[in-house]
Write a protein that holds these residues in place. Structure first.
Motif, PDB file in Angstrom:
ATOM      1  N   GLY A 147      23.607  82.453 -74.864  1.00 30.57           N
ATOM      2  CA  GLY A 147      24.464  81.430 -74.874  1.00 30.57           C
ATOM      3  C   GLY A 147      24.579  80.554 -73.774  1.00 30.57           C
ATOM      4  O   GLY A 147      24.594  79.369 -73.870  1.00 30.57           O
ATOM      5  N   VAL A 148      24.565  80.890 -72.375  1.00 29.45           N
ATOM      6  CA  VAL A 148      24.599  80.234 -71.329  1.00 29.45           C
ATOM      7  C   VAL A 148      23.320  79.358 -71.199  1.00 29.45           C
ATOM      8  O   VAL A 148      23.338  78.281 -70.846  1.00 29.45           O
ATOM      9  N   MET A 149      21.923  80.076 -71.577  1.00 30.52           N
ATOM     10  CA  MET A 149      20.760  79.439 -71.348  1.00 30.52           C
ATOM     11  C   MET A 149      20.845  78.216 -72.349  1.00 30.52           C
ATOM     12  O   MET A 149      20.225  77.247 -72.109  1.00 30.52           O
ATOM     13  N   GLN A 150      21.667  78.391 -73.380  1.00 38.04           N
ATOM     14  CA  GLN A 150      21.593  77.056 -74.531  1.00 38.04           C
ATOM     15  C   GLN A 150      22.783  76.114 -73.802  1.00 38.04           C
ATOM     16  O   GLN A 150      22.958  75.160 -74.443  1.00 38.04           O
ATOM     17  N   GLY A 151      23.321  76.516 -72.901  1.00 36.43           N
ATOM     18  CA  GLY A 151      24.237  75.445 -72.106  1.00 36.43           C
ATOM     19  C   GLY A 151      25.357  75.470 -72.975  1.00 36.43           C
ATOM     20  O   GLY A 151      26.373  74.413 -72.989  1.00 36.43           O
ATOM     21  N   SER A 152      25.734  76.261 -74.022  1.00 38.44           N
ATOM     22  CA  SER A 152      26.683  76.210 -74.716  1.00 38.44           C
ATOM     23  C   SER A 152      27.899  76.994 -74.605  1.00 38.44           C
ATOM     24  O   SER A 152      29.101  76.793 -74.567  1.00 38.44           O
ATOM     25  N   TYR A 153      27.956  78.375 -74.353  1.00 34.27           N
ATOM     26  CA  TYR A 153      28.982  79.334 -74.240  1.00 34.27           C
ATOM     27  C   TYR A 153      28.663  80.620 -73.413  1.00 34.27           C
ATOM     28  O   TYR A 153      27.398  81.009 -73.318  1.00 34.27           O
ATOM     29  N   LEU A 154      29.736  81.112 -73.137  1.00 34.66           N
ATOM     30  CA  LEU A 154      29.403  82.450 -72.252  1.00 34.66           C
ATOM     31  C   LEU A 154      30.501  83.472 -72.929  1.00 34.66           C
ATOM     32  O   LEU A 154      31.822  82.928 -73.093  1.00 34.66           O
ATOM     33  N   LYS A 173      30.236  74.250 -63.283  1.00 36.92           N
ATOM     34  CA  LYS A 173      29.210  73.049 -63.216  1.00 36.92           C
ATOM     35  C   LYS A 173      27.908  73.448 -63.408  1.00 36.92           C
ATOM     36  O   LYS A 173      26.941  72.425 -63.701  1.00 36.92           O
ATOM     37  N   ALA A 174      27.466  74.679 -63.634  1.00 41.94           N
ATOM     38  CA  ALA A 174      26.192  75.042 -64.136  1.00 41.94           C
ATOM     39  C   ALA A 174      26.048  74.370 -65.625  1.00 41.94           C
ATOM     40  O   ALA A 174      25.262  73.758 -65.873  1.00 41.94           O
TER      41      ALA A 174
ATOM     42  N   GLY B 162      19.353  69.244 -54.250  1.00 45.95           N
ATOM     43  CA  GLY B 162      20.901  69.179 -53.809  1.00 45.95           C
ATOM     44  C   GLY B 162      21.821  69.575 -54.854  1.00 45.95           C
ATOM     45  O   GLY B 162      22.747  70.212 -54.365  1.00 45.95           O
ATOM     46  N   ASP B 163      21.804  69.387 -56.137  1.00 45.97           N
ATOM     47  CA  ASP B 163      22.797  70.087 -56.949  1.00 45.97           C
ATOM     48  C   ASP B 163      22.857  71.415 -56.974  1.00 45.97           C
ATOM     49  O   ASP B 163      23.792  72.191 -57.135  1.00 45.97           O
ATOM     50  N   GLU B 164      21.675  71.970 -56.830  1.00 46.22           N
ATOM     51  CA  GLU B 164      21.459  73.480 -56.724  1.00 46.22           C
ATOM     52  C   GLU B 164      22.270  73.936 -55.752  1.00 46.22           C
ATOM     53  O   GLU B 164      23.107  75.135 -55.336  1.00 46.22           O
ATOM     54  N   ARG B 165      22.092  73.155 -54.502  1.00 44.34           N
ATOM     55  CA  ARG B 165      23.090  73.618 -53.273  1.00 44.34           C
ATOM     56  C   ARG B 165      24.354  73.720 -53.243  1.00 44.34           C
ATOM     57  O   ARG B 165      24.988  74.715 -52.860  1.00 44.34           O
ATOM     58  N   GLU B 166      24.724  72.468 -54.163  1.00 41.74           N
ATOM     59  CA  GLU B 166      26.323  72.507 -54.355  1.00 41.74           C
ATOM     60  C   GLU B 166      26.735  73.689 -55.082  1.00 41.74           C
ATOM     61  O   GLU B 166      27.792  74.298 -54.919  1.00 41.74           O
ATOM     62  N   LEU B 167      26.010  73.835 -56.161  1.00 39.97           N
ATOM     63  CA  LEU B 167      26.253  75.114 -57.052  1.00 39.97           C
ATOM     64  C   LEU B 167      26.314  76.247 -56.340  1.00 39.97           C
ATOM     65  O   LEU B 167      27.246  77.288 -56.405  1.00 39.97           O
TER      66      LEU B 167
END
Lengths: 192, 194
Positions: A147-154, A173-174, B162-167
């Protein structure tokens, strides 16, 4: 936003504990007093051999002044925690259901403030730690799930707010980055 | 990775230079090349910052090949083992590899755009688990103790863009906040809030 960056994403553990202090708990007072009216409600009366229900903050305050004995919640004992831990381990990737949303906060506060009112506090502490570790490991696995790998849900069913606090800023953020990098499939499908 | 007008990171990512080829003669701008020729000729090559190259390319005054940071060599390396690729110095000083790649993809046509975005996304996904582990590890260890040992984790850390460092910073901070809460008895304030 005027708030510092660390406070923006979610409530801090301290704030959550503050909220958890509204939970009701039984105490056995060591003093006699008639009912008392406070801003948050009416508590009492306090008659030594019988117990009464008060919010956790009041219980802590009285306990610190040695004016009460705290009756531990029914789930804060070795057997229940062992069952929870066993259940948690057997459930695979799902999270087990904890007794109450403020389980983590309440159990920590009680162990810190009133260890002498609990049976085998050291064992309780280590069981709680084990439980936390099992759940942390699941969160870690969850972050690498499909789910996370598809950027959709956890999948966060049965996670309590304080566990989410630890996870949320990173996950948001991820996920945001993955959404930004996702090729625009919807538009392509719309064109067809 | 929002494309905020006021985001300094976005502005910095936009400022990275790109090697462009002019498709037409431009009189009077030869000084950009630094040569003595007063004009830019067709097929002349010039390093332009992205914000300029974007507009010029959309209007078909210039074209640019995919920068080496997103070339097949890098793609092959990412396919082999994404976490061991150093993304930090591929794109300029701060290395906003994802951001810059995304901006370039926005200019590209459908097919190469999808290919480029897929490569970025795949790289990010494959690098996320070690990133998360590293952030969790650093959150649980005391920051005042000097680092010891240079394992794979440290190598990965130096290769973050950059963004990985922020994360990483975000994960580390929230983990540390919860750890402090667990470690301190309730009701006793830390002497110094960090």
């Amino acid at each position: 936003m005027a708030l510092p960056k660390t406070l923006q994403p979610s409530l801090t553990p301290d704030e959550l504990t503050f909220l958890a202090e509204e939970e009701e708990i039984s105490i056995v007072p060591l003093f006699s007093m008639t009912r008392i009216r406070l801003l948050s409600g009416i508590y009492g009366s306090f008659q030594p051999p019988s117990s009464s229900k008060v919010p956790l903050w009041l219980a802590i305050s009285l306990k610190r002044k040695r004016k009460c004995r705290i009756v531990p919640p029914i789930w804060l004992n070795v057997e229940t925690l062992q069952t929870l831990l066993k259940n948690e381990k057997e459930r695979g990737e799902e999270f087990g259901r904890l007794p109450g949303r403020r389980f983590v906060e309440v159990s920590k506060v009680l162990l810190d403030v009133a260890p002498d009112d609990l049976a085998q506090p050291a064992l309780l502490r280590s069981l709680l730690k084990d439980l936390r570790e099992v759940r942390q490991a699941k969160i870690r696995l969850g972050l690498q799930s499909e789910g996370v790998m598809q950027g959709s849900y956890l999948q966060v069913t049965n996670l309590t707010p304080i566990e989410l606090t630890e996870l949320k800023p990173f996950l948001v953020k991820a996920m945001g980055m993955m959404q930004a990098l996702e090729p625009r499939r919807d538009e392509a499908e719309g064109d067809e | 990775m929002e494309e905020d007008y006021f985001s300094l990171s976005s502005i910095l990512a936009d400022n990275h230079k790109l090697s462009c080829t002019f498709l037409l003669d431009v009189p009077g701008l030869g000084y950009l090349e630094g040569g003595s020729d007063p004009n830019i000729h067709q097929h002349g090559k010039l390093e332009l910052p992205f914000w300029l190259a974007q507009t010029l390319s959309l209007n078909e005054f210039t074209t640019f090949p995919l920068p080496p940071a997103y070339s097949n060599r890098v793609r092959a390396a990412l396919n082999a083992s994404a976490p061991s690729v150093r993304l930090s110095n591929l794109v300029g000083g701060n290395g906003w590899w994802y951001r810059f790649g995304k901006r370039i993809a926005d200019v590209l046509d459908d097919r190469p755009q999808t290919e480029l975005l897929n490569m970025l996304l795949k790289a990010f996904i494959n690098r996320l688990p070690p990133l998360q582990d590293l952030a969790a590890h650093h959150a649980s260890t005391d920051a005042s103790v000097p680092e010891s040992g240079h394992g794979t984790g440290e190598a990965f850390r130096e290769g973050m863009e950059g963004d990985e460092r922020e994360l990483f910073g975000i994960g580390q901070d929230s983990g540390r906040m919860v750890k402090i809460w667990y470690d301190l008895p309730w009701g006793r304030r830390p002497s110094k809030l960090s």
